[in-house]
Scaffold this active site. Structure first.
Site, PDB file in Angstrom:
ATOM      1  N   ASP A   8       0.851  -1.185   0.000  1.00 55.21           N
ATOM      2  CA  ASP A   8       0.000   0.000   0.000  1.00 55.21           C
ATOM      3  C   ASP A   8       0.892   1.242   0.000  1.00 55.21           C
ATOM      4  O   ASP A   8       2.087   1.159   0.312  1.00 55.21           O
ATOM      5  CB  ASP A   8      -0.913  -0.031   1.221  1.00 55.21           C
ATOM      6  CG  ASP A   8      -1.915   1.109   1.226  1.00 55.21           C
ATOM      7  OD1 ASP A   8      -2.358   1.529   0.137  1.00 55.21           O
ATOM      8  OD2 ASP A   8      -2.249   1.591   2.325  1.00 55.21           O
ATOM      9  N   ASP A  10      -0.343   5.215   0.679  1.00 53.43           N
ATOM     10  CA  ASP A  10      -0.645   6.253   1.660  1.00 53.43           C
ATOM     11  C   ASP A  10      -0.718   5.633   3.054  1.00 53.43           C
ATOM     12  O   ASP A  10      -1.491   4.712   3.305  1.00 53.43           O
ATOM     13  CB  ASP A  10      -1.972   6.934   1.313  1.00 53.43           C
ATOM     14  CG  ASP A  10      -2.090   8.319   1.927  1.00 53.43           C
ATOM     15  OD1 ASP A  10      -1.231   8.679   2.751  1.00 53.43           O
ATOM     16  OD2 ASP A  10      -3.035   9.041   1.589  1.00 53.43           O
ATOM     17  N   ASP A 204      -1.451  -0.377   5.958  1.00 57.55           N
ATOM     18  CA  ASP A 204      -1.687   0.312   7.233  1.00 57.55           C
ATOM     19  C   ASP A 204      -3.144   0.239   7.664  1.00 57.55           C
ATOM     20  O   ASP A 204      -3.504   0.802   8.699  1.00 57.55           O
ATOM     21  CB  ASP A 204      -1.267   1.778   7.117  1.00 57.55           C
ATOM     22  CG  ASP A 204      -2.217   2.589   6.239  1.00 57.55           C
ATOM     23  OD1 ASP A 204      -2.496   2.134   5.100  1.00 57.55           O
ATOM     24  OD2 ASP A 204      -2.683   3.649   6.678  1.00 57.55           O
TER      25      ASP A 204
END
Length: 257
Positions: A8, A10, A204
């Site tokens: 991922d 961001d 995240d």
């Protein structure tokens, strides 16, 4: 057996416009060790080139083979479902390019699919047209259901909100192609040429990256540099294989490699 990573962006590599400490070193290490990886993003607005330019501005230089977006997953999915199909699109750059590259014709009347992606350039009139098309029989696809961050001044309504509006107006649920949908989780793995047992997801967010990885049988690493916090992990019925404060803490080879 080779091993590779779906990463991922961001909250993992950067936060907004700021590089997360050590992320550039982490990626350079992957390239140096020739470990296959791809950035896996739900953002359908950016083309692969635009993603690479953003990363380059943060000091990370990668190639097209290192970027996989929900727009790419959506284009491939529609091409598999209906080769040379038609679509009415509420979305921008990356999504439009991907559909075109996959042989999907963009139309303003009688589409097979209505496809929703991120964007600020479509109007309520266009949304109403999409609603009418879905009520007339078009299939409703959305590139993801990422929520709005619910912060003052945010300049994007959020695709989850737009999706919900169209679903309520039509009584039809959208088919989601982006994370954590198996559509994107599987096609991203194939993009890297990996098998299920060779794939590790780094993210995240428990609800997208980690959930999607667990459902596909991939190994998962949760980093705490973004949305998820350690004190809330007990709320979930699933768990990551590894937790790290940031990617800078991850050491190779991983214990399951």
């Amino acid at each position: 057996m080779k091993q590779g990573l779906l990463i991922d962006m961001d909250g993992v590599i950067y936060s907004g416009e700021e590089l997360i400490f050590g992320a550039d070193r982490f990626i350079n290490n992957l390239i140096k060790q020739d470990i296959p990886f791809a950035f896996m993003t739900n953002n359908s607005q950016r083309t692969s080139l635009e993603v690479r330019r953003k990363l380059k501005g943060l000091g990370i230089k990668v190639e097209d083979k290192h970027v996989y977006t929900s727009a790419m997953a959506t284009g491939k999915f529609l091409a598999d479902q209906s080769p040379a199909g038609t679509a009415y699109v509420l979305g921008e750059g990356g999504l439009l390019s991907s559909l075109h590259e996959n042989g999907i014709t963009l139309v303003n009347t009688d589409p097979e699919f209505v496809v929703l992606g991120e964007g600020r350039n479509f109007t309520l009139e266009m949304v109403q047209r999409a609603v009418d098309m879905i009520l007339a029989g078009a299939k409703f696809i959305t590139t993801n259901r990422d929520p709005s961050p619910k912060k003052p001044g945010w300049n994007n309504l959020g695709i989850a909100a737009t999706t919900a509006m169209i679903e309520e107006a039509t009584g039809r649920k959208a088919f989601v192609t982006g994370k954590p949908s198996p559509v994107m989780m599987r096609s991203a793995r194939k993009f890297l040429g990996l098998e299920t047992s060779e794939t590790t997801v780094i993210g995240d967010t428990m609800e997208t990256d980690i959930q999607g990885g667990v459902q596909m049988g991939y190994k998962t690493i949760l980093v705490l540099s973004g949305i998820s916090s350690k004190d809330r992990l007990s709320h979930y019925a699933f768990k990551p294989d590894l937790i790290a404060s940031s990617v800078d803490e991850i050491e190779f080879p991983l214990s399951w490699w």
